[in-house]
Design a protein around this motif. Structure first.
Motif, PDB file in Angstrom:
ATOM      1  N   LEU A  98     -62.354  44.462  18.377  1.00 13.93           N
ATOM      2  CA  LEU A  98     -62.092  43.024  18.330  1.00 13.93           C
ATOM      3  C   LEU A  98     -61.462  42.688  16.986  1.00 13.93           C
ATOM      4  CD1 LEU A  98     -62.374  40.247  19.651  1.00 13.93           C
ATOM      5  CD2 LEU A  98     -64.682  40.107  18.692  1.00 13.93           C
ATOM      6  N   CYS A  99     -60.246  42.121  17.034  1.00 15.32           N
ATOM      7  CA  CYS A  99     -59.527  41.760  15.815  1.00 15.32           C
ATOM      8  C   CYS A  99     -59.484  40.242  15.695  1.00 15.32           C
ATOM      9  CB  CYS A  99     -58.106  42.317  15.848  1.00 15.32           C
ATOM     10  SG  CYS A  99     -58.031  44.109  15.951  1.00 15.32           S
ATOM     11  N   LEU A 100     -60.154  39.723  14.687  1.00  8.00           N
ATOM     12  CA  LEU A 100     -60.207  38.279  14.457  1.00  8.00           C
ATOM     13  C   LEU A 100     -59.796  37.952  13.029  1.00  8.00           C
ATOM     14  CD1 LEU A 100     -63.557  37.451  16.314  1.00  8.00           C
ATOM     15  CD2 LEU A 100     -61.233  37.202  17.176  1.00  8.00           C
ATOM     16  N   ASN A 101     -58.843  38.676  12.478  1.00  6.11           N
ATOM     17  CA  ASN A 101     -58.378  38.407  11.121  1.00  6.11           C
ATOM     18  C   ASN A 101     -57.669  37.051  11.074  1.00  6.11           C
ATOM     19  OD1 ASN A 101     -59.235  41.001  10.319  1.00  6.11           O
ATOM     20  ND2 ASN A 101     -57.341  41.873  11.156  1.00  6.11           N
ATOM     21  N   TYR A 102     -57.714  36.458   9.907  1.00  6.47           N
ATOM     22  CA  TYR A 102     -57.044  35.181   9.659  1.00  6.47           C
ATOM     23  C   TYR A 102     -57.495  34.099  10.658  1.00  6.47           C
ATOM     24  CZ  TYR A 102     -54.010  37.871   6.584  1.00  6.47           C
ATOM     25  OH  TYR A 102     -53.543  38.690   5.590  1.00  6.47           O
ATOM     26  N   ASN A 103     -58.788  33.905  10.761  1.00  5.12           N
ATOM     27  CA  ASN A 103     -59.371  32.804  11.527  1.00  5.12           C
ATOM     28  C   ASN A 103     -60.281  32.012  10.605  1.00  5.12           C
ATOM     29  OD1 ASN A 103     -58.872  32.820  14.708  1.00  5.12           O
ATOM     30  ND2 ASN A 103     -58.790  34.945  14.005  1.00  5.12           N
ATOM     31  N   HIS A 104     -61.274  31.360  11.173  1.00  2.13           N
ATOM     32  CA  HIS A 104     -62.241  30.597  10.381  1.00  2.13           C
ATOM     33  C   HIS A 104     -63.650  30.901  10.876  1.00  2.13           C
ATOM     34  CE1 HIS A 104     -58.771  28.338   8.928  1.00  2.13           C
ATOM     35  NE2 HIS A 104     -58.426  28.127  10.195  1.00  2.13           N
ATOM     36  N   ILE A 105     -63.903  32.188  11.101  1.00  2.94           N
ATOM     37  CA  ILE A 105     -65.171  32.603  11.681  1.00  2.94           C
ATOM     38  C   ILE A 105     -66.314  32.293  10.724  1.00  2.94           C
ATOM     39  CG2 ILE A 105     -66.475  34.556  12.589  1.00  2.94           C
ATOM     40  CD1 ILE A 105     -64.142  33.798  14.317  1.00  2.94           C
ATOM     41  N   LEU A 151     -64.810  45.886  14.489  1.00  2.46           N
ATOM     42  CA  LEU A 151     -64.689  44.443  14.322  1.00  2.46           C
ATOM     43  C   LEU A 151     -63.902  44.146  13.058  1.00  2.46           C
ATOM     44  CD1 LEU A 151     -65.403  41.522  15.072  1.00  2.46           C
ATOM     45  CD2 LEU A 151     -67.565  41.808  13.818  1.00  2.46           C
ATOM     46  N   HIS A 152     -62.820  43.378  13.216  1.00  2.00           N
ATOM     47  CA  HIS A 152     -61.989  42.952  12.098  1.00  2.00           C
ATOM     48  C   HIS A 152     -62.207  41.459  11.857  1.00  2.00           C
ATOM     49  CE1 HIS A 152     -59.350  46.564  11.673  1.00  2.00           C
ATOM     50  NE2 HIS A 152     -59.753  46.758  12.921  1.00  2.00           N
ATOM     51  N   LEU A 153     -62.727  41.128  10.654  1.00  2.00           N
ATOM     52  CA  LEU A 153     -62.952  39.736  10.271  1.00  2.00           C
ATOM     53  C   LEU A 153     -62.333  39.442   8.908  1.00  2.00           C
ATOM     54  CD1 LEU A 153     -66.657  39.212  11.400  1.00  2.00           C
ATOM     55  CD2 LEU A 153     -64.601  38.374  12.523  1.00  2.00           C
ATOM     56  N   SER A 154     -61.243  40.064   8.608  1.00  2.21           N
ATOM     57  CA  SER A 154     -60.602  39.853   7.302  1.00  2.21           C
ATOM     58  C   SER A 154     -59.978  38.465   7.219  1.00  2.21           C
ATOM     59  CB  SER A 154     -59.516  40.912   7.081  1.00  2.21           C
ATOM     60  OG  SER A 154     -60.059  42.209   7.129  1.00  2.21           O
ATOM     61  N   HIS A 155     -59.986  37.936   5.994  1.00  2.00           N
ATOM     62  CA  HIS A 155     -59.318  36.664   5.695  1.00  2.00           C
ATOM     63  C   HIS A 155     -59.822  35.524   6.591  1.00  2.00           C
ATOM     64  CE1 HIS A 155     -56.529  38.874   3.119  1.00  2.00           C
ATOM     65  NE2 HIS A 155     -56.384  39.749   4.121  1.00  2.00           N
ATOM     66  N   ASN A 156     -61.110  35.328   6.607  1.00  3.24           N
ATOM     67  CA  ASN A 156     -61.712  34.250   7.394  1.00  3.24           C
ATOM     68  C   ASN A 156     -62.411  33.207   6.527  1.00  3.24           C
ATOM     69  OD1 ASN A 156     -61.889  34.390  10.603  1.00  3.24           O
ATOM     70  ND2 ASN A 156     -61.717  36.493   9.821  1.00  3.24           N
ATOM     71  N   GLY A 170     -60.750  40.328   2.126  1.00  2.00           N
ATOM     72  CA  GLY A 170     -60.081  39.063   1.837  1.00  2.00           C
ATOM     73  C   GLY A 170     -60.898  37.836   2.156  1.00  2.00           C
ATOM     74  N   ASN A 171     -62.223  37.902   2.035  1.00  2.00           N
ATOM     75  CA  ASN A 171     -63.065  36.725   2.247  1.00  2.00           C
ATOM     76  C   ASN A 171     -63.612  36.241   0.912  1.00  2.00           C
ATOM     77  OD1 ASN A 171     -63.346  36.203   5.291  1.00  2.00           O
ATOM     78  ND2 ASN A 171     -63.628  38.438   5.172  1.00  2.00           N
ATOM     79  N   GLU A 172     -64.676  35.467   0.946  1.00  2.21           N
ATOM     80  CA  GLU A 172     -65.258  34.925  -0.281  1.00  2.21           C
ATOM     81  C   GLU A 172     -66.722  35.328  -0.409  1.00  2.21           C
ATOM     82  OE1 GLU A 172     -64.579  30.767  -0.311  1.00  2.21           O
ATOM     83  OE2 GLU A 172     -62.410  30.928  -0.063  1.00  2.21           O
ATOM     84  N   ILE A 173     -67.022  36.533   0.032  1.00  3.69           N
ATOM     85  CA  ILE A 173     -68.401  37.032   0.034  1.00  3.69           C
ATOM     86  C   ILE A 173     -68.821  37.366  -1.398  1.00  3.69           C
ATOM     87  CG2 ILE A 173     -69.893  38.892   0.881  1.00  3.69           C
ATOM     88  CD1 ILE A 173     -67.934  39.131   3.272  1.00  3.69           C
ATOM     89  N   ASN A 174     -70.004  36.901  -1.767  1.00  7.18           N
ATOM     90  CA  ASN A 174     -70.513  37.212  -3.115  1.00  7.18           C
ATOM     91  C   ASN A 174     -71.764  38.070  -3.078  1.00  7.18           C
ATOM     92  OD1 ASN A 174     -72.563  35.378  -2.374  1.00  7.18           O
ATOM     93  ND2 ASN A 174     -71.459  33.677  -3.324  1.00  7.18           N
ATOM     94  N   GLN A 175     -72.247  38.326  -1.874  1.00  6.42           N
ATOM     95  CA  GLN A 175     -73.435  39.181  -1.774  1.00  6.42           C
ATOM     96  C   GLN A 175     -73.398  39.913  -0.448  1.00  6.42           C
ATOM     97  OE1 GLN A 175     -77.117  37.152  -2.418  1.00  6.42           O
ATOM     98  NE2 GLN A 175     -78.394  38.899  -1.852  1.00  6.42           N
ATOM     99  N   VAL A 176     -73.669  41.220  -0.509  1.00  2.00           N
ATOM    100  CA  VAL A 176     -73.702  42.036   0.706  1.00  2.00           C
ATOM    101  C   VAL A 176     -75.086  41.908   1.316  1.00  2.00           C
ATOM    102  CG1 VAL A 176     -73.392  44.329   1.681  1.00  2.00           C
ATOM    103  CG2 VAL A 176     -72.017  43.619  -0.287  1.00  2.00           C
TER     104      VAL A 176
END
Length: 1326
Positions: free
Chosen positions: A1087-1094, A1150-1155, A1178-1184
């Motif tokens: 499932l590729c969902l890159n460049y969305n707003h997930i 699962l691809h969730l890049s740039h969301n 390419g997200n804004e994650i600050n903690q894994v």
């Protein structure tokens, strides 16, 4: 002798006077001719010699009172006569070469005397007193006609030639007419202007030139537009140049839009009428909601009670039913009849509405009817006016105590209002009346309708054209004035007397009503009574008897203020309102209290259906409730004798078998003396057993299940037959049976049967049963019977209205049997000139003999029995075709009609739209196929020019059909009412409007839901969307679904079983906030969902008060996920994996890049338990975090985020992780990586690692084979160059920012790479 001598002297005197008069006349004519010669320079003495050379004559202002002496000028080509006292055109018989004629400012009253002027090209007759355009049919070369400043009110004057069956209108033969001036006349109707379309070369038209008073029609809205649309050949209108193509196109566009609008409204009104009728039929099926079913039940009970009474009377025993119970039964029936009358009036009102809308269309909106309600001030004023003029004492004889207003309609007729105001202004100017005095002479009066005329037709005529002139009144045998009154009782007197007279004779449907005139309507008009006077006794009401007055009146002796008025001038009357009312009787107060609350000022316009249902139920639940009686299932001689109370079968003359369960009665064949038979309320489907009964006179077979009358035989004495409330449908077949086997039939009742064409039932029956005196409880009038017989005999010539540019004809047609036969030779001679063909309701079964109609443009074959479209191959100019209500199964036969613009095939048997046929209809802009069996719109996309599509009441059930319309970008009006799709599809209107944004109206209502449609459906991925994008709907064959950059924001792929073979879905560059619509796809792996707003797998639960308007719309969509969440926020965000149900068990990549993801825990990724590769670049994650349930994860990409530290729980469950990408973050410390015992590749490029000691922590990763720390501060540490060493037998390669030769002390980089096994790292999912 003396007497004879006296007579002789008298004769001599008479002849002497006659000779003297003749000489004087000759001298007078001689003087006129001399003046004519003098004015034109012709010597009178030489007129005989030189007159034949004169080609032009002029005569101005005086000296030529009569047109004489023109015989001296046989070569005259131009004649000008101005300012004379000429009243008739004479003397032109000897001027066959006349080309130009001026008779101006004279006193002509008609156009005549031109029959020999066949070369006439220019005719000027302005400023005369001409009232009609006629007698120009021979002037075929006429090019200029000026008849301005006359008294013309109509352009259309029909001229008929009975010899050739020809008909045309007054200007039809003048096909060369180019210039026409009609200014200064009294033309007020758009219909008249439409007649000018018959003049193909008309280029200049004047209706309001500056030197003349404009016609009333010129003051109406859309005057210019109407003219330019109907007469596109015009180059000049009035003083304006209209030759521009843009002007013509703008006019055509405006008219087409109005036509589409009104056509849509008419169809909506007709559909509502049909729906109302259908709802009534449905209501009959249930006793609790059907007044008609209740009447059936009570009628059955009453017939049984009557039978018992008769038996009781005959046996002299005690009655079985007490009077009180019988009274209750009758009272209940009366209440039900009242409820049924209410529904009947509602249906009549709906039919009126259709007529009103057609009138509004034809008048281009200048005639409009407005329905009133209690909040309208004018509505209240009308109610008050009616109530103020109602006096209960006038109706005391009939028990009427009050009146109720049911409905008020306001009339807006611009033409009549302008005419009325213009007349008033002229009177004010001529008589010097002050405004105050003028208003005192205005009255609101009630018009007295002729009760013997059709009330509906007269009402429509008044609304459209106003009241008739006094001349028309006298021609109809009435008084020479328009009757009005200011009293309701005076207004109603003639109607009441007529209705009571009809009731006493049994000639009315309301004979069972105690007040047969209970419901009425009154036309309220504004009337300028002006100077008036009382009517003189003995003098007829005629303007000649009352000079100088505008109206006369007759007062009531008991109350002089109550008057009956008679107005002489119809232009002083303006119809403004129609009030529908109902009389309330004393009975209403006691019996019908459930339906009426007694108030002196009562009016109601409440149309709430629930209120009506409640009232119906109340009637149905009233007492008494009759007990069921035992029923006979079969008959034998013993039962017959018992029922008839006879001793011998041959003695039975009356037999009542009412209310049993009989389906056959073969046993009555032996009752040869039977005269009166009742078999109502049984189970009969046919009447075969009631045959060969020579003495039978009365038969009641009502309330059965009869489907045919076939079987009735040998009833030669039958006089009365009742077959109400059965299932008869074929009126022609059943009537043929009655005609053959019941020759003495006088009374027939066929009401309440589901006839196929109910509108034709009465005329069909009367046309075949010519001895009937009563049909359906209504007296048969002689005129009605004669018309029906004429129609049945086929002697009525069917009209072929000819609207083309040549001869207009009636086609003499005789329908022999079921075939159309042309019978006159002249019809074949003019067949190529026929442009319009109307063969509605002519029993035609085949379309034949049409091959010669090569110029046919409009054709109608409605209400016939056509099963196949054929015979139109030569009609290549056909523009409009109507085939409604036939038996057509396919549209084949229309392929060659490339000019066809409008096609209507309502009420047929179509199951689909023939694609091959539609390919040939490239010009079709209007298609109506309502009431068929069409299940799919496949093929409709071929009609690129389609503007209007009416396809309601079919079998269209899937939303996929809407996609067939997406290519019809010109489509403005769509009607799908009555299709299963309307009820089946959730948010039907919004869905259609979204997919067809170019629509202006949907199902008769303005398509105003565009914004809501965008909010709900824009970016919604559905099965239909997939089919549209891929070009097919074979969902089970799809394995890869690639829909990048499609702006998808909602996924609704249901049912998921359709996509069971899908393995990979790519929805990159969309607007998704979740992918809950994908969670049920059974076998998806990537499932590729890159460049969305997930934000999460399923949307985060929010209270309704915190939802945005867009999210509220999402929540209404089942697949959006809002309505599917049931777990609490805490359990989703922070709870253990075990508390969340696993999802998408087959998903591995699962691809969730740039969301824009900032919180991994909110994603609920732990529910994807079989996930092997996760890309969050390419997200804004600050903690894994939130990876507790991903035990099968092999590759994790977190590049380009904002991660600073790694916590204890970051990778606690990732023991099988092989690759970890943390490049371009903000990591300073490499803590808590020890659970990654299988990690082979670690990317830490572009972080903030400074201390070489952090790299020592990687010793806890026993399987690590590749490490990249490019771009970290640690690369400038002086000790990092020695960080290439052996760790056991495993080689670790450190990638630095720049590598030089001195980095490697013992071995070169090239050697190290060569010594590394080629397959040192294996990614299982690549």
């Amino acid at each position: 002798m003396c007497g004879d001598f006296v007579l002789l002297l008298a004769d001599l005197s008479y002849y002497r006077d006659m000779l003297s008069n003749e000489k004087q006349k000759n001298r007078s004519e001689e003087e006129v001719i001399k003046k004519l010669c003098m004015a034109n320079g012709v010597p009178y003495e030489k007129i005989a010699q030189e007159g034949s050379n004169i080609t032009s004559l002029e005569m101005f202002f005086s000296g030529f009172p009569r047109m004489i002496g023109l015989s001296f000028f046989p070569r005259l080509s131009q004649l000008t006569i101005i300012g004379q006292n000429i009243e008739h055109i004479d003397g032109l018989e000897c001027c066959p070469l006349l080309q130009e004629l001026w008779i101006v400012q004279c006193h002509l009253t008609e156009i005549s005397g031109l029959q020999n002027c066949l070369q006439l090209e220019k005719l000027y007759l302005y400023e005369n007193k001409i009232c009609e355009i006629k007698n120009l049919d021979l002037q075929v070369h006429l090019e200029v006609l000026w008849i301005n400043n006359n008294c013309i009110t109509k352009i259309k004057v029909r001229v008929v030639s009975p010899l050739l069956f020809c008909v045309w209108h007054s200007l039809d033969p003048n096909v060369n007419l180019q210039k026409l001036n009609l200014s200064g006349n009294k033309i007020s109707s758009f219909k008249e202007l439409s007649q000018l379309a018959r003049l193909p070369r008309l280029s200049e038209l004047a209706l309001k030139d500056p030197t003349s008073t404009p016609n009333p029609v010129c003051l109406l809205c859309n005057y210019d537009t109407h003219i330019l649309y109907h007469v596109p050949s015009l180059q000049r209108l009035d003083i304006y140049d209209v030759s521009s193509k843009q002007i013509k196109e703008a006019a055509e566009s405006a008219v087409m839009k109005k036509m589409m609008y009104y056509n849509m409204r008419v169809r909506t009104a007709q559909r509502k009428l049909a729906e109302t009728r259908l709802s009534l039929i449905e209501r009959k099926k249930t006793l609790s909601q059907s007044p008609e079913e209740c009447i059936k039940t009570l009628t059955r009970a009453l017939k049984f009670v009557c039978t018992l009474h008769k038996m009781s009377f005959c046996s002299s025993s005690k009655k079985l039913q007490d009077p009180a119970t019988e009274h209750k039964v009758h009272a209940k029936i009366e209440a039900l009849r009242k409820r049924l009358k209410l529904w009947t009036r509602r249906l009549d009102e709906m039919e009126y509405t259709v007529q009103f809308l057609l009138m509004e269309l034809e008048s281009v909106g200048n005639i409009r009817l407005e329905e009133g309600c209690s909040t309208d001030p004018w509505f209240t004023s009308c109610c008050d006016l009616l109530l103020s003029r109602f006096s209960p004492s006038d109706y005391k004889t009939y028990g009427i105590t009050d009146i109720r207003v049911n409905r008020v309609i306001r009339i807006h007729n611009s033409a009549l209002r302008l005419c009325f105001e213009d007349k008033i202004h002229r009177l004010l100017a001529s008589e010097d009346l002050s405004s105050q005095n003028y208003r005192r002479q205005l009255e609101y009066l009630f018009y007295i309708v002729d009760p013997e005329k059709c009330e509906k037709d007269e009402t429509l005529q008044i609304l459209q054209e106003g009241f008739k002139t006094t001349e028309q009144q006298k021609a109809m045998g009435k008084e020479g004035a328009i009757p009005f009154s200011n009293s309701l009782s005076l207004n109603e007197q003639s109607r009441i007397e007529y209705t009571l007279r009809q009731t006493s004779q049994g000639h009315t449907k309301h004979s069972m009503d105690t007040i047969p005139f209970r419901h009425g309507q009154v036309n309220v008009s504004k009337v300028f009574v002006g100077r008036s006077m009382p009517i003189r006794d003995g003098e007829p009401v005629d303007r000649s008897n009352y000079p100088g007055v505008y109206s006369v009146y007759r007062s009531v002796e008991t109350n002089p203020r109550r008057r009956q008025w008679f107005v002489f001038d119809h232009e002083l009357v303006l119809p403004e309102y129609i009030i529908y009312y109902e009389y309330i009787t004393q009975v209403n107060y006691c019996i019908h209290s459930f339906d009426y609350k007694p108030t002196l000022l009562s009016h109601s316009t409440d149309r709430d259906p629930s209120n009506d249902v409640a009232l119906d139920k109340e009637v149905l639940n009233r007492e008494p409730v009759l007990k069921p009686q035992p029923k006979l299932l079969s008959l034998d001689d013993k039962i017959l004798l018992s029922v008839a109370r006879a001793n011998v079968l041959s003695q039975i003359t009356v037999l009542n078998l009412h209310g049993n369960s009989l389906s056959n009665i073969k046993e009555i064949s032996s009752l040869t003396a039977l005269r009166h038979l009742t078999v109502s309320f049984n189970e009969f489907t046919h009447l075969d057993d009631i045959s060969h009964m020579p003495n039978l006179e009365f038969l009641d077979a009502s309330f059965n299940h009869l489907v045919t009358l076939e079987g009735l035989r040998g009833l030669g004495q039958l006089k009365q037959l009742d077959v109400r409330w059965n299932k008869l449908t074929k009126v022609r077949e059943d009537t043929a049976v009655l005609r053959k086997h019941t020759p003495a039939l006088l009374k027939l009742d066929t009401r309440y049967n589901p006839w196929n064409r109910p509108e034709a039932v009465r005329m069909t029956i009367l046309g075949h049963l010519m001895n009937l005196t009563h049909l359906d409880d209504v007296l048969v009038a002689e005129e009605e019977a004669a018309e029906a017989v004429q129609m049945a005999a086929g002697s009525k010539i069917n009209q072929l209205q000819h609207v083309g540019f040549s001869v207009k004809t009636f086609l003499g047609a005789v329908l022999g049997g079921m075939m159309l036969i042309f019978v006159t030779f002249c019809v074949y001679q003019i067949a190529d000139q026929i442009t319009t063909l109307n063969l509605d309701n002519k029993r035609i079964s085949k379309m034949i003999n049409l091959s010669k109609l090569v110029n046919l443009r409009w054709a109608s074959f409605n209400d016939n029995e056509i099963s196949k479209v054929e015979g139109l191959d030569n009609c290549l100019k056909l523009e409009e075709l109507s085939l409604n209500n036939n038996s057509i199964c396919t549209l084949s036969g229309l392929t060659r009609l490339h000019c066809l613009n409008k096609l209507s095939v309502d009420g047929n048997r179509l199951t689909s739209l023939d694609v091959s046929t539609l390919d040939g209809l490239s010009s079709l802009s209007f298609l109506s196929a309502e009431n068929n069996c069409i299940a799919s719109l496949h093929g409709i996309q071929r009609l690129r020019s389609l503007l209007e599509l009416y396809i309601g009441s079919n079998q269209i059930s899937t939303s996929r059909d809407i996609y067939c319309l997406k290519g019809l970008t010109n489509l403005l009006i769509l009607d799908l009412c009555g299709n299963p799709l309307v009820e089946k599809l959730e948010n039907y209107r919004i869905y259609v409007v979204f997919h067809l944004p170019f629509l202006k109206a949907l199902d008769g209502i303005e398509a105003s839901e565009c914004e809501s449609a965008k909010n709900m459906f824009m970016g919604r991925l559905t099965t239909d969307t997939v089919a549209e994008k891929l070009g097919h709907s074979n969902y089970t064959e799809i394995t890869l679904l690639n829909l990048q950059a499609c702006s998808i924001r909602i996924v609704d792929l249901s049912p998921p079983e359709l996509f069971r073979n899908v393995r990979c879905i790519n929805l990159d560059h969309s607007n998704l906030t979740s992918f809950s619509g994908l969670i049920h796809l059974p076998n998806i792996k990537a499932l590729c969902l890159n460049y969305n707003h997930i934000e999460s797998i399923l949307p985060r639960q929010k209270t309704q008060t915190h939802l945005t308007s867009r999210q509220i719309l999402y929540s209404k969509v089942h697949s959006s996920g809002y309505s599917q969440q049931s777990t609490s926020k805490a359990s989703r965000d922070t709870g253990p994996t075990g508390s969340l149900e696993p999802l998408m068990g087959s998903l591995e990549v699962l691809h969730l890049s740039h969301n824009g993801i900032s919180n991994m825990a909110n994603l609920q990724l732990s529910r994807l338990t079989n996930l092997k590769a996760l890309f969050l670049e390419g997200n804004e994650i600050n903690q894994v975090e939130g990876l507790e349930g991903l035990h099968q994860l092999r590759e994790l990409v977190l590049n380009r985020n904002r991660i600073k530290t790694l916590t204890k729980n970051s990778f606690a469950a990732q023991a099988l992780l092989l690759e970890l990408h943390l490049a371009q973050n903000r990591i300073r410390e490499l803590n808590h990586l020890d659970p990654l015992i299988e990690l082979r590749k670690l990317s830490l490029d572009m972080n903030k690692l400074q201390d070489i000691a952090e790299l020592d922590k990687l010793e806890t990763l026993p399987s690590l084979k590749e490490l990249s720390v490019v771009g970290n501060p640690v690369s400038i540490n002086k000790f990092y160059r020695q960080f290439v060493h052996w760790v056991g037998s495993v080689f670790i390669c450190i990638h630095l920012l720049s590598v030089t030769e001195h980095i490697l002390n013992s071995r070169s980089l090239e050697q190290m790479i060569k010594s590394t096994p080629s397959s040192h790292f294996h990614n299982p999912i690549r």
